[in-house]
Design an enzyme around this catalytic site. Sequence first.
Site, PDB file in Angstrom:
ATOM      1  N   MET B 175       7.047   6.164  -3.988  1.00 51.22           N
ATOM      2  CA  MET B 175       6.121   6.669  -2.611  1.00 51.22           C
ATOM      3  C   MET B 175       5.261   5.625  -2.044  1.00 51.22           C
ATOM      4  O   MET B 175       5.301   5.857  -0.883  1.00 51.22           O
ATOM      5  CB  MET B 175       5.508   7.875  -3.279  1.00 51.22           C
ATOM      6  CG  MET B 175       6.190   9.051  -4.203  1.00 51.22           C
ATOM      7  SD  MET B 175       6.743  10.190  -3.634  1.00 51.22           S
ATOM      8  CE  MET B 175       5.434  11.280  -3.387  1.00 51.22           C
ATOM      9  N   ASN B 240      -3.816  -7.581  -8.818  1.00 54.90           N
ATOM     10  CA  ASN B 240      -4.310  -6.374  -9.601  1.00 54.90           C
ATOM     11  C   ASN B 240      -5.542  -5.652  -8.841  1.00 54.90           C
ATOM     12  O   ASN B 240      -6.640  -5.954  -8.347  1.00 54.90           O
ATOM     13  CB  ASN B 240      -5.003  -6.533 -10.861  1.00 54.90           C
ATOM     14  CG  ASN B 240      -5.084  -5.451 -11.764  1.00 54.90           C
ATOM     15  OD1 ASN B 240      -5.592  -4.185 -11.073  1.00 54.90           O
ATOM     16  ND2 ASN B 240      -4.956  -5.163 -13.020  1.00 54.90           N
ATOM     17  N   GLN B 266      -2.149   4.085  -3.964  1.00 56.02           N
ATOM     18  CA  GLN B 266      -1.294   4.808  -4.593  1.00 56.02           C
ATOM     19  C   GLN B 266      -0.427   3.791  -5.892  1.00 56.02           C
ATOM     20  O   GLN B 266       0.783   4.179  -6.230  1.00 56.02           O
ATOM     21  CB  GLN B 266      -0.084   5.090  -3.568  1.00 56.02           C
ATOM     22  CG  GLN B 266      -0.238   6.294  -2.648  1.00 56.02           C
ATOM     23  CD  GLN B 266       1.074   6.791  -1.821  1.00 56.02           C
ATOM     24  OE1 GLN B 266       1.996   6.992  -2.460  1.00 56.02           O
ATOM     25  NE2 GLN B 266       0.622   7.171  -0.607  1.00 56.02           N
ATOM     26  N   CYS B 415       9.509  15.759  11.956  1.00 58.14           N
ATOM     27  CA  CYS B 415       8.620  15.455  12.875  1.00 58.14           C
ATOM     28  C   CYS B 415       7.461  16.707  12.483  1.00 58.14           C
ATOM     29  O   CYS B 415       7.978  17.779  12.398  1.00 58.14           O
ATOM     30  CB  CYS B 415       9.004  15.534  14.094  1.00 58.14           C
ATOM     31  SG  CYS B 415       8.204  16.016  15.638  1.00 58.14           S
TER      32      CYS B 415
HETATM   33  N1  LIG Z   1       0.181  14.028  -3.665  1.00 54.17           N
HETATM   34  C1  LIG Z   1       1.188  13.719  -3.173  1.00 54.17           C
HETATM   35  O1  LIG Z   1       1.857  14.163  -2.194  1.00 54.17           O
HETATM   36  C2  LIG Z   1       1.496  12.136  -3.262  1.00 54.17           C
HETATM   37  C3  LIG Z   1       2.324  11.633  -2.283  1.00 54.17           C
HETATM   38  C4  LIG Z   1       2.710  10.159  -2.814  1.00 54.17           C
HETATM   39  C5  LIG Z   1       2.285   9.794  -3.741  1.00 54.17           C
HETATM   40  N2  LIG Z   1       1.550  10.276  -4.893  1.00 54.17           N
HETATM   41  C6  LIG Z   1       0.935   9.603  -5.999  1.00 54.17           C
HETATM   42  O2  LIG Z   1       0.915   8.202  -5.878  1.00 54.17           O
HETATM   43  C7  LIG Z   1       1.120   7.427  -7.018  1.00 54.17           C
HETATM   44  C8  LIG Z   1       2.191   6.494  -6.670  1.00 54.17           C
HETATM   45  O3  LIG Z   1       3.716   7.056  -6.752  1.00 54.17           O
HETATM   46  P1  LIG Z   1       4.967   6.237  -6.533  1.00 54.17           P
HETATM   47  O4  LIG Z   1       6.007   7.046  -6.691  1.00 54.17           O
HETATM   48  O5  LIG Z   1       4.839   5.165  -5.597  1.00 54.17           O
HETATM   49  O6  LIG Z   1       4.750   5.764  -7.935  1.00 54.17           O
HETATM   50  P2  LIG Z   1       5.537   4.188  -8.866  1.00 54.17           P
HETATM   51  O7  LIG Z   1       5.041   4.288 -10.100  1.00 54.17           O
HETATM   52  O8  LIG Z   1       6.670   4.125  -8.344  1.00 54.17           O
HETATM   53  O9  LIG Z   1       4.456   3.024  -8.039  1.00 54.17           O
HETATM   54  C9  LIG Z   1       3.345   2.691  -8.497  1.00 54.17           C
HETATM   55  C10 LIG Z   1       3.169   1.133  -8.092  1.00 54.17           C
HETATM   56  O10 LIG Z   1       1.739   0.711  -8.615  1.00 54.17           O
HETATM   57  C11 LIG Z   1       1.901  -0.464  -9.043  1.00 54.17           C
HETATM   58  N3  LIG Z   1       0.738  -0.742  -9.531  1.00 54.17           N
HETATM   59  C12 LIG Z   1       0.430  -0.251 -11.187  1.00 54.17           C
HETATM   60  N4  LIG Z   1      -0.931  -0.452 -11.198  1.00 54.17           N
HETATM   61  C13 LIG Z   1      -1.348  -1.644 -10.405  1.00 54.17           C
HETATM   62  C14 LIG Z   1      -2.423  -2.206 -10.096  1.00 54.17           C
HETATM   63  N5  LIG Z   1      -3.579  -2.144 -11.244  1.00 54.17           N
HETATM   64  N6  LIG Z   1      -2.759  -2.957  -9.251  1.00 54.17           N
HETATM   65  C15 LIG Z   1      -1.774  -3.133  -8.232  1.00 54.17           C
HETATM   66  N7  LIG Z   1      -0.672  -2.261  -8.307  1.00 54.17           N
HETATM   67  C16 LIG Z   1      -0.515  -1.658  -9.361  1.00 54.17           C
HETATM   68  C17 LIG Z   1       3.249  -0.722  -9.983  1.00 54.17           C
HETATM   69  O11 LIG Z   1       3.440  -1.962 -10.120  1.00 54.17           O
HETATM   70  C18 LIG Z   1       4.045   0.346  -9.052  1.00 54.17           C
HETATM   71  O12 LIG Z   1       4.815  -0.585  -8.121  1.00 54.17           O
HETATM   72  C19 LIG Z   1       1.476   8.562  -7.992  1.00 54.17           C
HETATM   73  O13 LIG Z   1       0.726   8.889  -8.914  1.00 54.17           O
HETATM   74  C20 LIG Z   1       2.021   9.759  -7.070  1.00 54.17           C
HETATM   75  O14 LIG Z   1       1.885  10.980  -8.045  1.00 54.17           O
HETATM   76  C21 LIG Z   1       1.165  11.626  -4.617  1.00 54.17           C
END
Ligand SMILES: NC(=O)c1ccc[n+]([C@@H]2O[C@H](COP(=O)([O-])OP(=O)(O)OC[C@H]3O[C@@H](n4cnc5c(N)ncnc54)[C@H](O)[C@@H]3O)[C@@H](O)[C@H]2O)c1
Lengths: 561, 561
Positions: B175, B240, B266, B415
């Site tokens: 995401m 990080n 995210q 949209c």
């Molecule tokens: N509420 C919503 O509608 C909504 C919408 C979008 C995303 N989200 C949330 O956003 C988060 C991300 O989703 P995703 O599908 O992309 O997850 P994902 O696990 O595919 O991606 C997370 C990324 O963060 C990176 N990461 C982890 N720790 C890190 C750090 N300390 N520093 C830098 N990078 C780091 C990982 O390498 C990974 O690429 C999830 O918790 C998801 O639930 C929620």
Amino acid sequence: MSHAQPRPVRAPIGTQLTCKNWLIEAAYRMIQNNLDPAVAENPDALVVYGGIGKAARNWDCFEQILESLKNLNEDETLLIQSGKPVGVFPSHVDAPRVLLANSNLVPAWANWEHFNELDRKGLMMYGQMTAGSWIYIGSQGIVQGTYETFAEAGRQHFGGDMVGRWVLTAGLGGMGGAQPLAATFAGACSLTVECQQSRIDFRLKTRYVDEQARDLDDALARIAKYTAEKKAVSIALLGNAAEVLPELVARVKAGSAIKPDLVTDQTSAHDLINGYLPVGWTVEQWKAAAGDASRHADLKAAAARGCAVHVQAMLDFQAMGIPTVDYGNNIRQVAFDQGVKNAFDFPGFVPAYVRPQFCEGRGPFRWVALSGDPEDIYKTDAKIKELFPHHAGVHRWLDMARERIAFQGLPARICWLGLGERHKAGLAFNEMVRTGELKAPIVIGRDHLDSGSVSSPNRETESMKDGSDAVSDWPLLNAMLNTAGGATWVSLHHGGGVGMGYSQHSGVVIVCDGTEAADKRLARVLWNDPGTGVMRHADAGYEIAQQTAQERGLKLPMLGR
Amino acid sequence: MSHAQPRPVRAPIGTQLTCKNWLIEAAYRMIQNNLDPAVAENPDALVVYGGIGKAARNWDCFEQILESLKNLNEDETLLIQSGKPVGVFPSHVDAPRVLLANSNLVPAWANWEHFNELDRKGLMMYGQMTAGSWIYIGSQGIVQGTYETFAEAGRQHFGGDMVGRWVLTAGLGGMGGAQPLAATFAGACSLTVECQQSRIDFRLKTRYVDEQARDLDDALARIAKYTAEKKAVSIALLGNAAEVLPELVARVKAGSAIKPDLVTDQTSAHDLINGYLPVGWTVEQWKAAAGDASRHADLKAAAARGCAVHVQAMLDFQAMGIPTVDYGNNIRQVAFDQGVKNAFDFPGFVPAYVRPQFCEGRGPFRWVALSGDPEDIYKTDAKIKELFPHHAGVHRWLDMARERIAFQGLPARICWLGLGERHKAGLAFNEMVRTGELKAPIVIGRDHLDSGSVSSPNRETESMKDGSDAVSDWPLLNAMLNTAGGATWVSLHHGGGVGMGYSQHSGVVIVCDGTEAADKRLARVLWNDPGTGVMRHADAGYEIAQQTAQERGLKLPMLGR
Ligand SMILES: NC(=O)c1ccc[n+]([C@@H]2O[C@H](COP(=O)([O-])OP(=O)(O)OC[C@H]3O[C@@H](n4cnc5c(N)ncnc54)[C@H](O)[C@@H]3O)[C@@H](O)[C@H]2O)c1
Ligand SMILES: NC(=O)c1ccc[n+]([C@@H]2O[C@H](COP(=O)([O-])OP(=O)(O)OC[C@H]3O[C@@H](n4cnc5c(N)ncnc54)[C@H](O)[C@@H]3O)[C@@H](O)[C@H]2O)c1
């Protein structure tokens, strides 16, 4: 929060319309009928029945609902959110005039604590079942539901005939007091053990029970006499069920020929403080302990021990081959917790007697005469007999009901009909309205104790054959289908009967206004609504339902695959 | 249980009908489109997206759904219970052709354990949101939702214009990878910190991110350059976030002028085993620990400490007056549990940016060209621009989407449109179908990330003004009203997005088949559906919603009382 003041409410009667058509008028009258002092338990608080089951959130909301209905156009739909009128939207003449959702909470928050918090803030209302869906008609339903249960027992065990048979039970309280009258209606004698003389007196006065026996010997002598004479007489006996039942077991074991044909119980075993008299205690001791929190632990323990003895006696009867059922008061669980490991050997009343009817889409169908004239109901009674000449149980019920049940508010009738029967009744009533045989339109509805519109794992869907007790897709489909079919109002509720977290269910009401458009809607809705019940039970693997589906030509795509 | 075998599925295209009319054909094509290998994540298992979000319960059910749709008459309605076709009932031409209920459980049983048990028995299916309601169209929605969030931030904080501004965030996963592209679409630069080079590479390859910086100095130099040039360029930085963000805070405190205009995140902080790299750990150490259960406790503790530092930096940015939001990954809760007592000082993205849009009934509106011809979508793109000439954000989105977003399966467009806009679009599309400007009918639907059809206290209804987060009467009313209005299919789901127990929501789809009957249905349904969102938010006390209701002439009986 509410500025409007409580006032006495009564549904208008007669043929003068306040709203723009009879469909809207029906909703306008029925919400008021729910709050009629002759119908509602606490009208000032808008409470209709069942604890805090309400018809509107507060008096402002109530008055605005009436106002919105008065102004509603025939192609608009009013939305009610937990008793509050929240929106009016365009729809069309074949769509419902009112859609209601009451007491629904996202599951993780679906408990009494959160509900009460929202209720205090003025954001929620407990809709119970027919309270929030504007189709409660008083206590006729309790007698009738119990009657159907006994009648079904008669069909299952005694070739359809309870004459010369007798029911052994206990409890003459709010619900339990319907047992003797219901047994009489089913053609059976009954012996009901009740520990409070005041309760017996009340039931004697209202003719719900016929006679009181002096003691057990006298009671058994009367039972022997009346069953031999094939008279359906009900007998009350002052005593403790946990003493009387074991004594009866002992007598039968010792050779007595007088043994019951059906055993059940409606003491309030679900509430071990206020509901069950311990063995050896007087009623006065019991009430004193119930009123003193420091003695609750002792009282509970003593009541639970009594339940265990009571259930053991029920199990003993069952072991003699006598049909025995739990009537939804949780007494099996109490006994089980006391160490009666086979307490659940006898079934609950729904799986035992109601489910076979649910499999045919049967359940508490009801209708109300908007004219306010009892004659209109008597004419529909006659019409039902005419439509279903072979339904002996229904005929018996209608006769008895006319004789013994007083109308509350608008004249109304309850009667269990199933798939293939309900739409016939609806079309016939509509024809009677059209020809002027009835003075005004008829409103048709049903309880949420129902076959296709309820998920309630501790009651209506207890022990489903396939384990799908908690699947609540079914009531949601039922509500959407009834909306699609053109019911006059449709409701979706949570927590009725068994409380927050434990049920989801849907209500439906449809009006016979005598028009041809109503014919079409009635034909659909009163076929579909019980049809979803047959579907749900066929899907769960019940053969009666699968057969009914086949015989009636219900289209179930995966049946037999 | 299922005898039918997995097979590759693709929606038919063109103008040849398999079903009896276009409304039914639309359902027939859309369920197949959901399972197109170019759309679905795991089509063999019938999984569309979102974990185990499915389109049908099993292959037998899938084949029977197609069969039932082929045979369905124009005045019948097919019922789907958790992906199984359970009944076909009479309705009428203005009623929905399909009604679906997916994954619904009575609240006290509404948890993953019980769901999984029923799923294993073949009695249930997880419908997610648009998977089980047959209107998923691929990942276009993720980019667009993030774009809308950033665009709304631009409106709230920067007079509607993100040009020359930059977004600081982290995470380029499933995401999160949409963030840089969405920021570009919104006109902003962005710096996204990501700890895995492989993730950066993937996003560079698919052009979701433009450039990778060598180090923080390089990243900031690029940001300074592009913002000065008013170019919307996205930059990735390997690192990080729990180290980079505090370093940036320190630099700003030390006088650096390069500070972000919006801060969010995210990373997958919601999953402390697989989702968040602890400070000082290499990715290899992290993956090894995640794969070794005995080290989970240590890993979790270390990741949580990182989140606390990360959130502290976000709070520091907020204290400098920079808008900061949680993007639904639970990082605030993790930090709070670590002792960052003011972690919840910055809001979630829904209350901050999405809710104001919900108040106007806006949300991810979408449509699909049943012809299969991308030209049909391009023509609708042009029509939207023509209808809403002043919607700069919408115009920008449509241009960008056409250029950068590949269609998956049937051509489709997302949209955000609100109350008063959606029915205009629907009527215009219907006119285009009628005149033959489009080659075949258009299907209109929306996500369940929506204003009036969702109760999800951890996301869509987090922190409602009146505390009504968990009240789920609203989605039920929405579903019933859309059924009453004549949508083509309507669904009621539980557990989408946030899992079992945490949400209830409803989907709606309606077809523009070019007929006048469709005009009437579109005018109602596409007014009512966003109307329930405005209603729900007006009822909760949001002024924007109350104003919108007044301006648009929505009838809300209790508004202002
Ligand atoms: N509420 C919503 O509608 C909504 C919408 C979008 C995303 N989200 C949330 O956003 C988060 C991300 O989703 P995703 O599908 O992309 O997850 P994902 O696990 O595919 O991606 C997370 C990324 O963060 C990176 N990461 C982890 N720790 C890190 C750090 N300390 N520093 C830098 N990078 C780091 C990982 O390498 C990974 O690429 C999830 O918790 C998801 O639930 C929620
Ligand atoms: N599941 C259902 O649909 C359903 C339907 C009807 C009743 N019920 C259950 O049946 C029970 C009775 O309901 P009610 O409204 O009549 O309750 P109630 O409390 O009004 O009446 C219970 C009666 O039992 C009597 N009693 C208590 N202990 C006794 C004992 N040891 N021996 C003899 N009499 C004793 C009391 O004096 C009282 O009159 C409840 O538990 C109720 O939940 C369930």
